[in-house]
Write a protein that holds these residues in place. Sequence first.
Motif, PDB file in Angstrom:
ATOM      1  N   GLU A  78      61.969  69.709 100.964  1.00 24.08           N
ATOM      2  CA  GLU A  78      60.992  68.902 101.673  1.00 24.08           C
ATOM      3  C   GLU A  78      60.730  67.649 100.860  1.00 24.08           C
ATOM      4  O   GLU A  78      60.520  67.713  99.654  1.00 24.08           O
ATOM      5  CB  GLU A  78      59.692  69.692 101.837  1.00 24.08           C
ATOM      6  N   ILE A  79      60.765  66.520 101.502  1.00 22.91           N
ATOM      7  CA  ILE A  79      60.437  65.263 100.851  1.00 22.91           C
ATOM      8  C   ILE A  79      59.072  64.828 101.359  1.00 22.91           C
ATOM      9  O   ILE A  79      58.849  64.716 102.555  1.00 22.91           O
ATOM     10  CB  ILE A  79      61.498  64.183 101.117  1.00 22.91           C
ATOM     11  N   VAL A  80      58.152  64.619 100.422  1.00 20.55           N
ATOM     12  CA  VAL A  80      56.790  64.233 100.750  1.00 20.55           C
ATOM     13  C   VAL A  80      56.641  62.744 100.476  1.00 20.55           C
ATOM     14  O   VAL A  80      57.102  62.242  99.468  1.00 20.55           O
ATOM     15  CB  VAL A  80      55.783  65.036  99.897  1.00 20.55           C
ATOM     16  N   ILE A  81      56.002  62.052 101.380  1.00 17.62           N
ATOM     17  CA  ILE A  81      55.776  60.619 101.220  1.00 17.62           C
ATOM     18  C   ILE A  81      54.324  60.399 100.818  1.00 17.62           C
ATOM     19  O   ILE A  81      53.416  60.926 101.438  1.00 17.62           O
ATOM     20  CB  ILE A  81      56.110  59.858 102.517  1.00 17.62           C
ATOM     21  N   ALA A  82      54.126  59.639  99.763  1.00 16.29           N
ATOM     22  CA  ALA A  82      52.780  59.311  99.294  1.00 16.29           C
ATOM     23  C   ALA A  82      52.682  57.790  99.188  1.00 16.29           C
ATOM     24  O   ALA A  82      53.680  57.091  99.311  1.00 16.29           O
ATOM     25  CB  ALA A  82      52.522  59.969  97.945  1.00 16.29           C
TER      26      ALA A  82
ATOM     27  N   LEU B  79      56.154  60.339  92.540  1.00 10.12           N
ATOM     28  CA  LEU B  79      56.783  61.336  93.403  1.00 10.12           C
ATOM     29  C   LEU B  79      58.231  60.971  93.711  1.00 10.12           C
ATOM     30  O   LEU B  79      59.127  61.815  93.618  1.00 10.12           O
ATOM     31  CB  LEU B  79      55.995  61.494  94.699  1.00 10.12           C
TER      32      LEU B  79
ATOM     33  N   GLN C 222      61.456  63.246  92.747  1.00  7.02           N
ATOM     34  CA  GLN C 222      62.378  63.737  93.768  1.00  7.02           C
ATOM     35  C   GLN C 222      63.802  63.267  93.487  1.00  7.02           C
ATOM     36  O   GLN C 222      64.758  64.044  93.632  1.00  7.02           O
ATOM     37  CB  GLN C 222      61.926  63.266  95.152  1.00  7.02           C
TER      38      GLN C 222
ATOM     39  N   SER D 127      53.073  57.515  94.810  1.00  5.82           N
ATOM     40  CA  SER D 127      54.353  57.510  95.524  1.00  5.82           C
ATOM     41  C   SER D 127      55.498  57.168  94.584  1.00  5.82           C
ATOM     42  O   SER D 127      56.601  57.705  94.713  1.00  5.82           O
ATOM     43  CB  SER D 127      54.327  56.529  96.699  1.00  5.82           C
TER      44      SER D 127
END
Length: 60
Positions: free
Chosen positions: A28-32, A40, A44, A37
């Motif tokens: 899962e790639i989370v966007i911040a 993160l 990743q 960000s």
Amino acid sequence: MTDNDVPQGSSPQVHGSRHREPLDAEFEIVIAEGHDSEILARSQAEVLWEITKWQASRPK
């Protein structure tokens, strides 16, 4: 555990003498936003790079 080790109690999915089925992977790639960000995204990218290197090092 080294790169090519299989966790205890499990075995690689091998079918036939030389044919191995590809393993499935989920991520899962989370966007911040903002500074978080950047941290993160870097984290990743490092994880995906390690996975790529590990896959490339495995015997075919």
